[in-house]
Design a protein around this motif. Structure first.
Motif, PDB file in Angstrom:
ATOM      1  N   GLY A 181      -7.540   9.289  -4.315  1.00  0.00           N
ATOM      2  CA  GLY A 181      -6.054  10.394  -5.885  1.00  0.00           C
ATOM      3  C   GLY A 181      -6.362   9.889  -6.762  1.00  0.00           C
ATOM      4  N   GLU A 182      -5.375  10.758  -7.435  1.00  0.00           N
ATOM      5  CA  GLU A 182      -4.572  10.936  -9.175  1.00  0.00           C
ATOM      6  C   GLU A 182      -3.557  10.673  -8.805  1.00  0.00           C
ATOM      7  OE1 GLU A 182      -5.921  13.978 -12.452  1.00  0.00           O
ATOM      8  OE2 GLU A 182      -7.378  12.962 -11.489  1.00  0.00           O
ATOM      9  N   PHE A 183      -2.821  10.064  -9.798  1.00  0.00           N
ATOM     10  CA  PHE A 183      -1.323  10.637 -10.649  1.00  0.00           C
ATOM     11  C   PHE A 183      -0.778   9.914 -11.783  1.00  0.00           C
ATOM     12  CE2 PHE A 183      -1.860   5.693 -10.203  1.00  0.00           C
ATOM     13  CZ  PHE A 183      -0.427   5.107 -10.601  1.00  0.00           C
ATOM     14  N   THR A 184      -0.093  10.134 -12.122  1.00  0.00           N
ATOM     15  CA  THR A 184       0.466   9.791 -13.619  1.00  0.00           C
ATOM     16  C   THR A 184       1.313   9.189 -13.639  1.00  0.00           C
ATOM     17  OG1 THR A 184      -0.166  12.612 -14.398  1.00  0.00           O
ATOM     18  CG2 THR A 184       1.595  11.258 -15.778  1.00  0.00           C
ATOM     19  N   SER A 185       1.700   7.676 -14.570  1.00  0.00           N
ATOM     20  CA  SER A 185       2.978   7.490 -14.768  1.00  0.00           C
ATOM     21  C   SER A 185       3.241   7.850 -16.073  1.00  0.00           C
ATOM     22  CB  SER A 185       1.821   6.025 -15.305  1.00  0.00           C
ATOM     23  OG  SER A 185       3.248   5.013 -14.770  1.00  0.00           O
ATOM     24  N   GLU A 186       4.278   8.285 -16.328  1.00  0.00           N
ATOM     25  CA  GLU A 186       5.273   8.863 -16.743  1.00  0.00           C
ATOM     26  C   GLU A 186       6.214   7.420 -17.739  1.00  0.00           C
ATOM     27  OE1 GLU A 186       7.518  11.657 -14.982  1.00  0.00           O
ATOM     28  OE2 GLU A 186       5.668  13.586 -15.719  1.00  0.00           O
ATOM     29  N   GLU A 187       6.282   7.798 -18.981  1.00  0.00           N
ATOM     30  CA  GLU A 187       7.259   6.391 -19.694  1.00  0.00           C
ATOM     31  C   GLU A 187       8.338   6.915 -20.152  1.00  0.00           C
ATOM     32  OE1 GLU A 187       6.113   3.422 -21.211  1.00  0.00           O
ATOM     33  OE2 GLU A 187       4.324   3.975 -21.473  1.00  0.00           O
TER      34      GLU A 187
ATOM     35  N   MET B 108       1.230  -1.045   0.001  1.00  0.00           N
ATOM     36  CA  MET B 108       0.162  -0.084  -0.160  1.00  0.00           C
ATOM     37  C   MET B 108       0.996   1.804  -0.180  1.00  0.00           C
ATOM     38  SD  MET B 108      -3.577   1.158  -0.241  1.00  0.00           S
ATOM     39  CE  MET B 108      -3.888  -0.858   0.942  1.00  0.00           C
ATOM     40  N   VAL B 109       1.083   1.717  -0.577  1.00  0.00           N
ATOM     41  CA  VAL B 109       1.754   3.475  -0.335  1.00  0.00           C
ATOM     42  C   VAL B 109       1.050   4.278  -1.127  1.00  0.00           C
ATOM     43  CG1 VAL B 109       3.670   4.174  -2.941  1.00  0.00           C
ATOM     44  CG2 VAL B 109       3.331   1.776  -2.435  1.00  0.00           C
ATOM     45  N   GLU B 110       1.263   5.247  -0.402  1.00  0.00           N
ATOM     46  CA  GLU B 110       0.917   6.660  -0.562  1.00  0.00           C
ATOM     47  C   GLU B 110       1.296   7.665  -0.991  1.00  0.00           C
ATOM     48  OE1 GLU B 110      -0.762  10.044   3.028  1.00  0.00           O
ATOM     49  OE2 GLU B 110      -0.709   7.870   3.566  1.00  0.00           O
ATOM     50  N   TYR B 111       1.064   8.397  -2.152  1.00  0.00           N
ATOM     51  CA  TYR B 111       2.255  10.002  -2.154  1.00  0.00           C
ATOM     52  C   TYR B 111       1.646  11.234  -1.952  1.00  0.00           C
ATOM     53  CZ  TYR B 111       3.717   6.659  -5.888  1.00  0.00           C
ATOM     54  OH  TYR B 111       3.969   5.482  -7.287  1.00  0.00           O
ATOM     55  N   SER B 112       2.759  11.707  -1.749  1.00  0.00           N
ATOM     56  CA  SER B 112       2.253  13.149  -1.956  1.00  0.00           C
ATOM     57  C   SER B 112       1.577  14.205  -2.287  1.00  0.00           C
ATOM     58  CB  SER B 112       3.727  13.558  -0.273  1.00  0.00           C
ATOM     59  OG  SER B 112       4.268  14.315  -1.641  1.00  0.00           O
ATOM     60  N   GLU B 113       1.705  15.022  -1.818  1.00  0.00           N
ATOM     61  CA  GLU B 113       1.830  16.211  -2.915  1.00  0.00           C
ATOM     62  C   GLU B 113       2.263  16.768  -4.154  1.00  0.00           C
ATOM     63  OE1 GLU B 113      -0.385  19.240  -1.416  1.00  0.00           O
ATOM     64  OE2 GLU B 113      -2.618  18.499  -0.734  1.00  0.00           O
ATOM     65  N   ASN B 114       2.713  17.051  -4.815  1.00  0.00           N
ATOM     66  CA  ASN B 114       3.846  17.256  -5.674  1.00  0.00           C
ATOM     67  C   ASN B 114       4.881  16.198  -5.452  1.00  0.00           C
ATOM     68  OD1 ASN B 114       2.713  20.054  -6.352  1.00  0.00           O
ATOM     69  ND2 ASN B 114       3.343  20.026  -4.517  1.00  0.00           N
ATOM     70  N   TYR B 115       4.016  15.043  -5.855  1.00  0.00           N
ATOM     71  CA  TYR B 115       5.647  13.589  -5.681  1.00  0.00           C
ATOM     72  C   TYR B 115       6.112  13.550  -6.825  1.00  0.00           C
ATOM     73  CZ  TYR B 115       7.359   9.461  -5.234  1.00  0.00           C
ATOM     74  OH  TYR B 115       8.063   8.050  -5.563  1.00  0.00           O
ATOM     75  N   LEU B 116       7.105  13.308  -7.676  1.00  0.00           N
ATOM     76  CA  LEU B 116       7.858  12.909  -8.470  1.00  0.00           C
ATOM     77  C   LEU B 116       8.769  11.352  -7.939  1.00  0.00           C
ATOM     78  CD1 LEU B 116       8.729  13.384 -11.241  1.00  0.00           C
ATOM     79  CD2 LEU B 116      10.178  14.856 -10.195  1.00  0.00           C
TER      80      LEU B 116
ATOM     81  N   LEU C  25       9.401  -3.998 -20.050  1.00  0.00           N
ATOM     82  CA  LEU C  25       9.164  -3.835 -20.469  1.00  0.00           C
ATOM     83  C   LEU C  25       8.441  -2.609 -20.815  1.00  0.00           C
ATOM     84  CD1 LEU C  25       6.584  -6.231 -21.479  1.00  0.00           C
ATOM     85  CD2 LEU C  25       8.396  -6.171 -22.169  1.00  0.00           C
ATOM     86  N   SER C  26       8.585  -1.324 -19.872  1.00  0.00           N
ATOM     87  CA  SER C  26       8.760   0.088 -19.605  1.00  0.00           C
ATOM     88  C   SER C  26       9.399   0.710 -18.531  1.00  0.00           C
ATOM     89  CB  SER C  26       6.839   0.179 -18.994  1.00  0.00           C
ATOM     90  OG  SER C  26       7.045   1.756 -18.786  1.00  0.00           O
ATOM     91  N   SER C  27       9.930   1.605 -18.623  1.00  0.00           N
ATOM     92  CA  SER C  27      10.684   2.568 -18.055  1.00  0.00           C
ATOM     93  C   SER C  27       9.737   3.799 -17.732  1.00  0.00           C
ATOM     94  CB  SER C  27      12.086   2.973 -18.696  1.00  0.00           C
ATOM     95  OG  SER C  27      12.983   3.966 -17.665  1.00  0.00           O
ATOM     96  N   HIS C  28       9.095   3.316 -16.534  1.00  0.00           N
ATOM     97  CA  HIS C  28       8.368   4.373 -16.034  1.00  0.00           C
ATOM     98  C   HIS C  28       8.770   5.359 -14.700  1.00  0.00           C
ATOM     99  CE1 HIS C  28       7.669   0.550 -14.181  1.00  0.00           C
ATOM    100  NE2 HIS C  28       7.366   0.807 -13.819  1.00  0.00           N
ATOM    101  N   ARG C  29       7.587   6.199 -14.412  1.00  0.00           N
ATOM    102  CA  ARG C  29       7.800   7.179 -13.028  1.00  0.00           C
ATOM    103  C   ARG C  29       6.588   7.353 -12.855  1.00  0.00           C
ATOM    104  NH1 ARG C  29      12.034  11.854 -13.644  1.00  0.00           N
ATOM    105  NH2 ARG C  29      10.186  13.441 -14.888  1.00  0.00           N
ATOM    106  N   SER C  30       6.651   7.557 -11.548  1.00  0.00           N
ATOM    107  CA  SER C  30       4.509   8.121 -11.062  1.00  0.00           C
ATOM    108  C   SER C  30       5.378   9.561 -10.607  1.00  0.00           C
ATOM    109  CB  SER C  30       4.829   7.269  -9.849  1.00  0.00           C
ATOM    110  OG  SER C  30       3.761   6.045 -10.203  1.00  0.00           O
TER     111      SER C  30
END
Length: 115
Positions: free
Chosen positions: A68-74, A44-52, A94-99
């Motif tokens: 909440g809502e997050f973006t998964s960037e490749e 279970m992972v929680e991201y703070s505001e303005n997390y990169l 198969l993907s190089s990604h970050r949240s």
């Protein structure tokens, strides 16, 4: 690839009782509550505001957005927005990604040697 099945007895998890680890990002913070069963990791992972995230990840995951809502960037430039109730699945390598997230998010993540 064949793997030996895990023998996990029926268990109830009260996530409020699982210890929380802090993982700073480039900006913001993530907090992980982790259960490990051999090659299977459940978090279970929680991201703070303005997390990169501080790295590009090539590990496979099954990710469900609990809140909440997050973006998964490749790394090659594509990105997807996941909102509460959405998920993504990807195998190792198969993907190089970050949240990243503006307002924070809570995720349920499963990963391990089977992906």
């Amino acid at each position: 690839m064949l793997s030996t099945p895990l023998n996990i007895p029926f268990q109830l998890t009260d996530w409020d009782l699982v210890p929380r680890e802090e993982h700073p990002g480039v900006t913001g913070t993530s907090w992980w509550k982790t259960l490990q069963y051999g090659g299977l990791r459940v978090r279970m992972v929680e991201y703070s505001e303005n997390y990169l995230a501080d790295h590009w990840c090539q590990k496979g995951h099954i990710v469900f957005c609990v809140d909440g809502e997050f973006t998964s960037e490749e790394e090659h430039g594509a990105s997807v927005v996941l909102k509460k109730g959405m998920s993504y699945q990807v195998s190792d390598g198969l993907s190089s990604h970050r949240s990243t997230t503006k307002n924070g998010a809570t995720l349920f993540i499963i990963d391990g040697t089977f992906l």
